[in-house]
Design a protein around this motif. Structure first.
Motif, PDB file in Angstrom:
ATOM      1  N   SER A   7      -1.321  -3.431   6.694  1.00 44.55           N
ATOM      2  CA  SER A   7      -1.774  -2.317   7.526  1.00 44.55           C
ATOM      3  C   SER A   7      -1.805  -1.039   6.693  1.00 44.55           C
ATOM      4  O   SER A   7      -0.981  -0.843   5.796  1.00 44.55           O
ATOM      5  CB  SER A   7      -0.829  -2.119   8.715  1.00 44.55           C
ATOM      6  OG  SER A   7      -0.519  -3.353   9.337  1.00 44.55           O
ATOM      7  N   ASN A   8      -2.760  -0.166   7.005  1.00 43.76           N
ATOM      8  CA  ASN A   8      -2.808   1.118   6.311  1.00 43.76           C
ATOM      9  C   ASN A   8      -1.599   1.974   6.649  1.00 43.76           C
ATOM     10  O   ASN A   8      -1.065   2.685   5.797  1.00 43.76           O
ATOM     11  CB  ASN A   8      -4.101   1.868   6.659  1.00 43.76           C
ATOM     12  CG  ASN A   8      -5.322   1.227   6.031  1.00 43.76           C
ATOM     13  OD1 ASN A   8      -5.261   0.724   4.906  1.00 43.76           O
ATOM     14  ND2 ASN A   8      -6.433   1.217   6.749  1.00 43.76           N
ATOM     15  N   TYR A  53      -1.343  -4.882  11.469  1.00 45.69           N
ATOM     16  CA  TYR A  53      -1.194  -4.212  12.760  1.00 45.69           C
ATOM     17  C   TYR A  53      -2.524  -3.556  13.102  1.00 45.69           C
ATOM     18  O   TYR A  53      -3.017  -2.708  12.357  1.00 45.69           O
ATOM     19  CB  TYR A  53      -0.078  -3.179  12.651  1.00 45.69           C
ATOM     20  CG  TYR A  53       0.372  -2.576  13.954  1.00 45.69           C
ATOM     21  CD1 TYR A  53       0.616  -3.358  15.079  1.00 45.69           C
ATOM     22  CD2 TYR A  53       0.594  -1.201  14.047  1.00 45.69           C
ATOM     23  CE1 TYR A  53       1.053  -2.800  16.263  1.00 45.69           C
ATOM     24  CE2 TYR A  53       1.039  -0.635  15.229  1.00 45.69           C
ATOM     25  CZ  TYR A  53       1.275  -1.431  16.332  1.00 45.69           C
ATOM     26  OH  TYR A  53       1.707  -0.871  17.504  1.00 45.69           O
ATOM     27  N   VAL A  54      -3.121  -3.956  14.226  1.00 39.37           N
ATOM     28  CA  VAL A  54      -4.492  -3.556  14.552  1.00 39.37           C
ATOM     29  C   VAL A  54      -4.517  -2.700  15.825  1.00 39.37           C
ATOM     30  O   VAL A  54      -3.937  -3.081  16.850  1.00 39.37           O
ATOM     31  CB  VAL A  54      -5.393  -4.800  14.751  1.00 39.37           C
ATOM     32  CG1 VAL A  54      -6.830  -4.378  15.014  1.00 39.37           C
ATOM     33  CG2 VAL A  54      -5.308  -5.724  13.537  1.00 39.37           C
ATOM     34  N   ASP A  55      -5.202  -1.572  15.730  1.00 38.59           N
ATOM     35  CA  ASP A  55      -5.433  -0.699  16.892  1.00 38.59           C
ATOM     36  C   ASP A  55      -4.142  -0.232  17.560  1.00 38.59           C
ATOM     37  O   ASP A  55      -4.136   0.105  18.750  1.00 38.59           O
ATOM     38  CB  ASP A  55      -6.313  -1.403  17.940  1.00 38.59           C
ATOM     39  CG  ASP A  55      -7.694  -1.762  17.382  1.00 38.59           C
ATOM     40  OD1 ASP A  55      -8.165  -1.043  16.486  1.00 38.59           O
ATOM     41  OD2 ASP A  55      -8.273  -2.757  17.851  1.00 38.59           O
ATOM     42  N   GLY A  56      -3.066  -0.252  16.828  1.00 36.99           N
ATOM     43  CA  GLY A  56      -1.803   0.223  17.384  1.00 36.99           C
ATOM     44  C   GLY A  56      -1.284  -0.602  18.540  1.00 36.99           C
ATOM     45  O   GLY A  56      -0.488  -0.113  19.356  1.00 36.99           O
ATOM     46  N   ARG A  57      -1.697  -1.903  18.602  1.00 35.57           N
ATOM     47  CA  ARG A  57      -1.311  -2.678  19.790  1.00 35.57           C
ATOM     48  C   ARG A  57      -1.150  -4.181  19.552  1.00 35.57           C
ATOM     49  O   ARG A  57      -0.456  -4.852  20.302  1.00 35.57           O
ATOM     50  CB  ARG A  57      -2.335  -2.469  20.917  1.00 35.57           C
ATOM     51  CG  ARG A  57      -3.762  -2.795  20.521  1.00 35.57           C
ATOM     52  CD  ARG A  57      -4.768  -2.316  21.576  1.00 35.57           C
ATOM     53  NE  ARG A  57      -4.663  -3.047  22.819  1.00 35.57           N
ATOM     54  CZ  ARG A  57      -5.285  -4.200  23.051  1.00 35.57           C
ATOM     55  NH1 ARG A  57      -6.025  -4.774  22.111  1.00 35.57           N
ATOM     56  NH2 ARG A  57      -5.162  -4.780  24.215  1.00 35.57           N
ATOM     57  N   ILE A  70       0.848  -1.196   0.000  1.00 33.29           N
ATOM     58  CA  ILE A  70       0.000   0.000   0.000  1.00 33.29           C
ATOM     59  C   ILE A  70       0.882   1.244   0.000  1.00 33.29           C
ATOM     60  O   ILE A  70       0.675   2.179  -0.781  1.00 33.29           O
ATOM     61  CB  ILE A  70      -0.930   0.007   1.233  1.00 33.29           C
ATOM     62  CG1 ILE A  70      -1.835  -1.228   1.241  1.00 33.29           C
ATOM     63  CG2 ILE A  70      -1.758   1.300   1.274  1.00 33.29           C
ATOM     64  CD1 ILE A  70      -2.633  -1.411   2.518  1.00 33.29           C
ATOM     65  N   ASN A  71       1.877   1.237   0.872  1.00 31.79           N
ATOM     66  CA  ASN A  71       2.775   2.382   1.011  1.00 31.79           C
ATOM     67  C   ASN A  71       4.059   2.246   0.196  1.00 31.79           C
ATOM     68  O   ASN A  71       4.903   3.149   0.236  1.00 31.79           O
ATOM     69  CB  ASN A  71       3.122   2.590   2.486  1.00 31.79           C
ATOM     70  CG  ASN A  71       1.888   2.836   3.333  1.00 31.79           C
ATOM     71  OD1 ASN A  71       1.012   3.598   2.960  1.00 31.79           O
ATOM     72  ND2 ASN A  71       1.810   2.181   4.485  1.00 31.79           N
ATOM     73  N   GLN A  72       4.213   1.080  -0.498  1.00 29.60           N
ATOM     74  CA  GLN A  72       5.421   0.840  -1.295  1.00 29.60           C
ATOM     75  C   GLN A  72       6.679   0.970  -0.432  1.00 29.60           C
ATOM     76  O   GLN A  72       7.631   1.691  -0.768  1.00 29.60           O
ATOM     77  CB  GLN A  72       5.484   1.817  -2.475  1.00 29.60           C
ATOM     78  CG  GLN A  72       4.347   1.672  -3.480  1.00 29.60           C
ATOM     79  CD  GLN A  72       4.533   0.456  -4.391  1.00 29.60           C
ATOM     80  OE1 GLN A  72       5.381   0.476  -5.291  1.00 29.60           O
ATOM     81  NE2 GLN A  72       3.752  -0.582  -4.158  1.00 29.60           N
ATOM     82  N   GLU A  73       6.683   0.228   0.685  1.00 29.24           N
ATOM     83  CA  GLU A  73       7.791   0.317   1.623  1.00 29.24           C
ATOM     84  C   GLU A  73       8.178  -1.065   2.147  1.00 29.24           C
ATOM     85  O   GLU A  73       7.342  -1.971   2.206  1.00 29.24           O
ATOM     86  CB  GLU A  73       7.408   1.198   2.825  1.00 29.24           C
ATOM     87  CG  GLU A  73       7.221   2.666   2.484  1.00 29.24           C
ATOM     88  CD  GLU A  73       6.686   3.468   3.654  1.00 29.24           C
ATOM     89  OE1 GLU A  73       6.963   4.681   3.713  1.00 29.24           O
ATOM     90  OE2 GLU A  73       5.986   2.879   4.519  1.00 29.24           O
ATOM     91  N   ILE A  74       9.429  -1.179   2.543  1.00 30.37           N
ATOM     92  CA  ILE A  74       9.909  -2.373   3.239  1.00 30.37           C
ATOM     93  C   ILE A  74      10.094  -2.016   4.708  1.00 30.37           C
ATOM     94  O   ILE A  74      10.669  -0.981   5.039  1.00 30.37           O
ATOM     95  CB  ILE A  74      11.236  -2.872   2.646  1.00 30.37           C
ATOM     96  CG1 ILE A  74      11.010  -3.366   1.211  1.00 30.37           C
ATOM     97  CG2 ILE A  74      11.830  -3.995   3.500  1.00 30.37           C
ATOM     98  CD1 ILE A  74      12.286  -3.770   0.498  1.00 30.37           C
TER      99      ILE A  74
END
Length: 216
Positions: free
Chosen positions: A128-129, A156-160, A97-101
């Protein structure tokens, strides 16, 4: 008359000296200097990023400080050649989505810094978004989790906490705290649960530490 001759000789000498000086300067920096050849010894970095490094040869140390995914580097200068050996950190997942590693220490690098072959070699996909944050629980247990499941995607959900999407099978909803008790429970019961017809969509372990699990 002698005084005029003296001044004439003095200025002639100064003029001659300046001509020689600038001639040598031009020769050294424009005619004699060979083009710098830069050799890269790595299989991960893209040619575009290597070119960017080449354009910053005069301040490589400060340049590399901007890229936290670089573990270490070695520069060897010899005559007109520069050998650059760059070692990058261990990758964890890629976020398309973010084109990142994302690397195991939470450092991040854009896809544009790496060769396509290297990007494709990273199997785990972060869906994850926002880029995943690898907490200490996951960092300490990821090897064992990989031995338990064939994980295709992670969220990764809800930052936790994390959801694991298996290559074949349901979603595993992990609690925030991933400890030895949880891993032992999964080892002992996962195959039994997997063969249960009621367990097709997900295994909810979010409240495992409150002695509650759900499956569907």
């Amino acid at each position: 008359m002698l005084k005029r001759k003296y001044y004439f000789n003095f200025f002639s000498f100064i003029s001659f000296f300046l001509i020689i000086f600038f001639t040598l300067l031009v020769y050294k920096y424009f005619l004699k200097s060979d083009p710098t050849i830069v050799n890269f010894y790595n299989n991960e970095l893209s040619s575009e990023f290597e070119m960017e490094i080449t354009n910053n040869l005069e301040n490589l140390e400060s340049f590399f400080e901007n890229y936290s995914f670089i573990e270490k580097y070695l520069i060897n200068r010899k005559n007109s050649e520069i050998d650059i050996n760059i070692q990058i950190k261990e990758p964890f997942a890629k976020n398309q989505i973010n084109q990142e590693i994302i690397f195991t220490d939470n450092s991040i690098g854009s896809f544009s810094f790496f060769k396509e072959k290297y990007i494709n070699s990273i199997d785990l996909i972060d869906i994850s978004n926002n880029p995943i944050q690898i907490n200490n629980y996951l960092r300490k247990s990821i090897t064992e989790i990989n031995n338990l499941f064939e994980i295709n995607q992670i969220e990764y959900v809800d930052g936790r906490r994390y959801n694991l999407y298996l290559s074949k099978g349901p979603i595993i909803m992990l609690p925030k705290k991933i400890n030895e008790d949880l891993l032992i429970f999964i080892k002992q019961n996962y195959e039994i649960l997997k063969n249960n017809t009621n367990f097709q969509e997900y295994l909810d372990l979010r409240n495992f530490h409150e002695k509650t699990i759900r499956a569907k």
